[in-house]
Design a protein around this motif. Sequence first.
Motif, short mmCIF file in Angstrom:
data_model
loop_
_atom_site.label_atom_id
_atom_site.label_comp_id
_atom_site.label_asym_id
_atom_site.label_seq_id
_atom_site.Cartn_x
_atom_site.Cartn_y
_atom_site.Cartn_z
N VAL A 406 -22.37 -3.60 6.87
CA VAL A 406 -21.48 -2.45 6.97
C VAL A 406 -22.22 -1.23 7.50
N PHE A 481 3.90 -0.06 1.76
CA PHE A 481 2.47 -0.04 1.49
C PHE A 481 1.72 -0.81 2.57
N LEU A 485 -1.34 0.54 5.01
CA LEU A 485 -2.62 -0.13 5.28
C LEU A 485 -2.79 -0.35 6.77
N ARG A 488 -3.76 2.79 8.48
CA ARG A 488 -5.17 3.13 8.24
C ARG A 488 -6.08 2.25 9.07
N ASN A 489 -5.69 1.00 9.22
CA ASN A 489 -6.50 0.12 10.05
C ASN A 489 -6.54 0.62 11.48
N ARG A 492 -8.95 3.32 11.85
CA ARG A 492 -10.26 2.95 11.36
C ARG A 492 -11.36 3.11 12.38
N ARG A 757 -12.61 -11.34 5.56
CA ARG A 757 -12.94 -11.21 4.14
C ARG A 757 -11.94 -10.32 3.43
N GLU A 758 -11.72 -9.17 4.07
CA GLU A 758 -10.80 -8.20 3.52
C GLU A 758 -9.42 -8.80 3.33
N MET A 761 -9.44 -11.17 0.48
CA MET A 761 -9.43 -10.44 -0.78
C MET A 761 -8.02 -9.94 -1.08
N LEU A 762 -7.39 -9.34 -0.06
CA LEU A 762 -6.04 -8.81 -0.26
C LEU A 762 -5.07 -9.90 -0.67
N ARG A 763 -5.20 -11.04 -0.01
CA ARG A 763 -4.31 -12.15 -0.34
C ARG A 763 -4.61 -12.64 -1.74
N MET A 767 -1.44 -9.93 -2.20
CA MET A 767 -0.69 -9.50 -1.03
C MET A 767 0.01 -10.72 -0.44
N THR A 768 1.30 -10.59 -0.16
CA THR A 768 2.04 -11.74 0.35
C THR A 768 1.78 -11.92 1.85
N ARG A 769 2.13 -13.09 2.35
CA ARG A 769 2.01 -13.35 3.80
C ARG A 769 2.81 -12.34 4.57
N GLN A 771 3.65 -9.31 3.77
CA GLN A 771 2.99 -8.00 3.79
C GLN A 771 1.84 -7.99 4.78
#
Lengths: 855, 292
Positions: A406, A481, A485, A488-489, A492, A757-758, A761-763, A767-769, A771
């Motif tokens: 990172v 929501f 996200l 924001r992406n 980014r 990865r993110e 993690m969200l899934r 987090m649904t497909r 979303q």
Amino acid sequence: MTRLRPQSLLRTTVKGMAARKARLALTGLAVVLGAAFIAAALVLTASIRSTVDDLNGAAYAGVDLLVRPVEPETYGERLVREGVSAETLAAVEASDGVERVSTTVSWMINALDDNGKVVGGFAPTSAVNWGDESTDRELREGRAPETDGEVAVSAKFATDSGLGLGDTVTAYSMTSDKTEYAIVGVYGYPGGRDSLSGGTELAFTTEEAQYLVFDGRDVYSMVAVHAADGTSGAELLDALAPAVGAEAETVTIEDYSAEMSAETAEITGVIGNFLLGFGLVAVFVSVFLIANTFSIVIAGRLKEIAMMRAIGAGRGQIVRSVLAEALILGALAALAGTIVGVAGGAGLTSAVAGRLLDSAQVSVAIPPSAVIAALAVGIGVTVVSALVPALRASKTPPVEAMRAAVKADKPITGVTVTGAVVTAAGAAAMALGLTGSLGDRADLAGVGIGAGLVFVGVTLLTAWLSRPLVAALGALWSWSFAGKLGRRNAARNPRRTAGTAAALMIGVTLVTATATLLTSVKASLTDYFQDNVKAELFVTGPLTAAVSPSFDPAVMDGIREVEGVDHAVEMYYDLADIDGTEQYVNATTDFAGIVGLFGGTVAEGDDGALADDEIAVNAWAAEDLGVGMGDTVTATFSRGTEAREFTVAAILDDNENTDGWYVAATYTDEFYTTKPTMALIDVADGGDVAAVTAAVDGLLANEPEVSVQNHEDFVAEMTVFYDFAIIAIQLLLGLAMVVAVIGVVNTLVLSVLERTRELGMLRAIGMTRGQTTRMVTVESVTIALFGAILGIAVGVALGWAIQSALVETGIEVFAVPTALIAGYLGAAVLVGLLAAIAPAVRASKVDILAAIAYE
Amino acid sequence: MHHTDHQRSAGAVPRNPEHRNPRHTDTFIESESVVSTASPVKTTAVAAQGVWKAYGSGEAQVVALRDVSVEFASGAFTAIMGPSGSGKSTLMHCLAGLDTTDRGTVIIGDSTVTGLGDKALTKLRRDKIGFIFQQFNLLPTLTAEENITLPAAIAGTKADPDWVKRIIHTLDLTDRLSHKPTELSGGQQQRVACARALATRPDVVFADEPTGNLDTRSGTEVLNFLRTSVDDFGQTIVMVTHDPTAAAYADRVVFLADGQIVEDMADPTADSVIDKMKHFEELVAAAQEEAA
Ligand SMILES: Nc1ncnc2c1ncn2[C@@H]1O[C@H](COP(=O)(O)OP(=O)(O)OP(=O)(O)O)[C@@H](O)[C@H]1O
Ligand SMILES: [Mg+2]
């Protein structure tokens, strides 16, 4: 220190590329498009030229020279056709070295279709003489015309008019009255063509053709000379000089053919330039796309690059390995683009030849320049675009390999400062130009150059602008929501978002600027009419018609009777010779009416009816000729054989609508168009305009050339060209959209990969497909909308600047093409949605376990 | 050297019974005596019954879990230990509805996880389970606070503000809330991850080597918090770890070897865990014999 051998680097490069096939293919597609358009443009232009040459060669087989009338210099005189006289013809025929001659009589006329409307729009209808031995016409039905009342028509005329063998066709010219002819034959042209260049044709006996075209004089439009064996065209050219004299000129068939190709090239040149413009825009846009892709790819390979540096690869080697990749990609894409372009150019030639020349036979020419230009531009742009990311990659310190993954994004200060400086410089140049500080010519140049600079500057500022704009756009999705996200992406990585959005921004800017300017032109004209012209309705015909549209003045009586009509006045028009200069002359039976309805005012004299020997003039024109009240001027009209004397009886205040000269309708027989070309109708206050329009429409049933129009129709008629231009320019948007979709897909696929990865993690945390899909879609749509909004803003601003610079030329109104802009926003959303499909599906299918597994 | 290190760490563990919730002390005592038997007074948060899981097929097949049955009581802190490749992560994934089982049943609270579709599983994870991974726990685009309330935001609900405030306070994150993950240390990031896992008051929190990437001090902070959340909030935690010191924070340690549970130890200390690990080979051999 061991150094890696270049070969091994190249091998790594090729292997790496193979692993990224899909991504590179997408990136390359933009280059393919650019190269293809360039190749197609050049192939088209060359092919049309060679096709025209071939067609001419076939049409004039055996002809060595052409004798034709000398074209008069002035426009006014040329309206009545000149011809090669019968005496000249006889002299040429009798000259040594001439085997035989054939004559052509040909000019534009009007012919009516089965509904009584004039046939043809842009392509004209011509009257020709069938001639004794027509080699370039092939009878399909019936026979050649033998008497003055007979005609053979071209197959295209038969199709367009709905008339055929055995029917009667009404035809007339500038000099003849409407005459009915019996159709005795239908013909085509060699090669199975229905028309020569898309136009329609009627073939008469030579005498009848001369009656229509030359008002019955025994002259010819052109004489084709076949040289006797052993005599060359060049020799004959000199030999014929005495016979031809000064009234006509002789050209070799080669020169004539070249003239014809040049004429066609002018039309195809427009198409070619258009394609070339597309190609250049595609290339410009690809720069961002390629730079972006390489940046992203390199970002993902930073560790690998650092590792290579650590084991001894030099900076130059890193640059070379990236450039090698760009070179291979550029070469493959450019090659593909060239092939597609050449094929497309050939296909387009067929289409253009079919429409423009009505020729099924096409000779495709592939000039080496087309291949070279397309390849060079394609490869060049790819390599140059990859240069900045390559240099940046080479600066990777070897320790980067050991560092954590990172990292904060690199600052964008450098680009932003450059962008700000360039934008400021452009704005300054535009301001100077707009305030007129640079002096006449330089002002416009200042605005133009300034506009270009602002464009480039804002493009550089995109990354900086992306933060606030993307944040503002976020408000659109704040209800969701996943949307938040996604937004924001999008915010980014400003550099990446900007590079991606730039593709759409550039296209939208160009399209918006053009549309804004053209809309302003239309609005200015419309406003001008609304403000200045009192008449509500006009009787007039299309400005593009081959024969000036006119109508029988007798209909005016009927129009004046229509309930609700306050005032109606007709107008004749001629380009006459007044005191040795070319001047616009209007003739009217109602001088006061014309001046009033056009919103003009009389400065000197009175606006009473003009006597036969009185003339009125706009102040500008009077000043031009240095004449004043009571002075005498001499005028010779287009068909006039003697000069007429007039006394200046009134001078009008300067007004563009009442420009030129006014006389009574006494000498209209000597006008080029002997019938009125326009009528103005003033509807009484409170009158029913629609009812009047309908009534007048009815009265014009037998007047095929004109129709009744309101202000809007009239302006629309005058600005029809701008409409075409606006539509044509929208095609550019289509191209920009295609490239934008590619760019957004490219960026998103890479981003999704990077964020595996993110996403996992969200899934994992719920987090649904759906979303996930929404999140990626919002990112995509946000990027696209950002590009479009920026493009619209810059485009409108540039359009405004250019409009402001052109205020003096009459473009006084600034109008924003709101409907089109709404369309662009819609298009941007569409781009976003389309581009999101693949990446979103990919993101929603991320394998959670694989994503959260530690390496 | 090795030994003293463990002793020092063990000394830091807050084994002070005063910190314990009496009810949970009961639980603790009960789970100490009999494994896998639910007492009528305490509830089972998570249960696996006869779970099998294999990867690949034919020659290359790896059986990651063989007939695993285990229960995790509510309000208890359980550690799962075992050598690398023994199936710890696999078990956790199957329990958490991240992976499917080949055979057997997994139950969380009153819902059967086995056989649920992706939608239902997603909802289950969102509403009933908290996760702490070894790393990459946080969304870089969100602030610490937003990361903490992420599951609630995904669900379209609002996290209980008092509860969240309390967790944040306990984790000492109050003045880090507006920071982005890149502005936080690894330990702070893991603390944020802990807060996120607890924010929705899940039935169970699964943690896979939550301290694996942290230095001793940060690791201790995280483990202390997990302990506190069990003691003070009655949270159920299942944690996979390699570290005997970390395992010592738990109420119970389940040992896995070769996809089977080979030992179930109550009230572990670092020393007892190390001791068990020393004799591990024997345990594994015994288990394999039993399986054969
Ligand atoms: N996706 C997979 N495909 C194939 N085999 C797998 C997969 N995931 C795990 N395995 C195998 O299953 C077995 C158990 O793996 P698991 O990840 O559960 O072990 P672990 O106990 O978590 O190990 P570690 O302590 O190294 O994390 C191992 O033999 C592993 O190789
Ligand atoms: Mg594991």
